[in-house]
Design a protein around this motif. Structure first.
Motif, PDB file in Angstrom:
ATOM      1  N   TYR A 199       0.601  -1.370   0.060  1.00  0.00           N
ATOM      2  CA  TYR A 199      -0.279  -0.087   0.187  1.00  0.00           C
ATOM      3  C   TYR A 199       0.980   1.221   0.019  1.00  0.00           C
ATOM      4  N   ILE A 220       1.029   4.074  -3.086  1.00  0.00           N
ATOM      5  CA  ILE A 220       0.945   5.442  -2.916  1.00  0.00           C
ATOM      6  C   ILE A 220       2.172   6.312  -3.386  1.00  0.00           C
ATOM      7  N   LEU A 243      -8.140  10.889  -3.770  1.00  0.00           N
ATOM      8  CA  LEU A 243      -8.008   9.455  -2.997  1.00  0.00           C
ATOM      9  C   LEU A 243      -8.996   8.566  -3.757  1.00  0.00           C
ATOM     10  N   TYR A 244     -10.123   9.230  -3.999  1.00  0.00           N
ATOM     11  CA  TYR A 244     -10.825   8.256  -5.136  1.00  0.00           C
ATOM     12  C   TYR A 244     -10.030   7.854  -6.379  1.00  0.00           C
ATOM     13  N   HIS A 271      -7.611   5.108  -5.442  1.00  0.00           N
ATOM     14  CA  HIS A 271      -8.243   3.804  -5.060  1.00  0.00           C
ATOM     15  C   HIS A 271      -9.072   3.127  -5.881  1.00  0.00           C
ATOM     16  N   ARG A 272      -9.747   4.061  -6.854  1.00  0.00           N
ATOM     17  CA  ARG A 272     -10.926   3.366  -7.737  1.00  0.00           C
ATOM     18  C   ARG A 272     -10.486   3.384  -9.089  1.00  0.00           C
ATOM     19  N   ALA A 292      -5.122   2.001  -8.379  1.00  0.00           N
ATOM     20  CA  ALA A 292      -4.943   0.751  -7.775  1.00  0.00           C
ATOM     21  C   ALA A 292      -5.486  -0.476  -8.749  1.00  0.00           C
TER      22      ALA A 292
END
Length: 238
Positions: A53, A57, A145-146, A149-150, A153
């Motif tokens: 993780y 990032i 962040l969206y 992660h969406r 990732a």
């Protein structure tokens, strides 16, 4: 599957002359094998998840953001890969001992939370993600962040799988650092526990070989499950 008498005998054969399961059935009584196995699995999975993780990032930041000193900072991170382990082990041990973290899992997890190799691998894999997709998401109002992660990732699954295999293997096989930091038998890991089969005058080779054979299973399972993604991820970061 050989009894100790055959293993240490002068006349050796490839197949056991007398097959036995005692090597496998006795390791729990002699070693408390399942506790050590569970400790190693828990530590390996926890460290792998955290390291992957944080690497993802950092790779996203270095690969998709423009900021001052990006190059020097990335070079500094890569330079840590060139420092030999023997150089840092004594100051690292002293630092964790002074902080009162000896004989705690934190002393094993914290140093492995960030992987320079993982940052480098994820930074390279970001080249495969088009900037247009990220810009389109920003125009549509998606937060960073969206997007991470969406979008980022899920598109990095192959690289994540490859790094996860590397990281899991490194933690699973690590011997010296857990040996130095963990003093309680109940917290010890399997790699260290296997050395207990070797006594002062005799060695239980049958139990040692049986326990070692079982300890290889998680690594094989992880690799077989993620084999295709591992190859694709390693190639994408090449």
């Amino acid at each position: 599957f050989k009894p100790n008498s055959e293993i240490v005998g002068a006349d050796q054969t490839f197949w056991p002359q007398q097959w036995t399961w005692e090597n496998f059935t006795s390791i729990q009584d002699d070693l408390d094998f399942f506790r050590l196995f569970a400790n190693s699995v828990g530590l390996s999975v926890t460290i792998t998840v955290i390291a992957v993780y944080t690497s993802l990032i950092a790779g996203f930041v270095f690969g998709k953001y423009e900021f001052r000193a990006r190059g020097p900072i990335f070079a500094l991170i890569l330079s840590t890969m060139m420092i030999p382990w023997a150089v840092v082990i004594i100051p690292r041990y002293t630092m964790f001992a002074d902080a009162g973290l000896r004989d705690s899992y934190a002393s094993i997890i914290v140093p492995a939370m960030i992987s320079a190799f993982g940052v480098f691998m994820m930074r390279q894999s970001m080249d495969a993600i088009p900037n247009e997709i990220i810009e389109a998401a920003r125009i549509d109002g998606a937060s960073e962040l969206y997007i991470f992660h969406r979008i980022v990732a899920p598109l990095s699954v192959n690289a994540i799988s490859a790094l996860a295999i590397f990281q899991f293997l490194w933690v699973w096989e690590d011997y010296l650092w857990p040996y130095l930091m963990l003093t309680s038998e109940s917290k010890q890991v399997l790699a260290v526990g296997l050395t207990t089969f070797q006594g002062r005058y005799t060695t239980n080779y049958g139990g040692l070989f049986a326990a070692t054979a079982i300890s290889v299973v998680p690594v094989l399972v992880v690799y077989l499950v993620f084999q295709k993604r591992f190859v694709a991820g390693a190639a994408s970061a090449a």
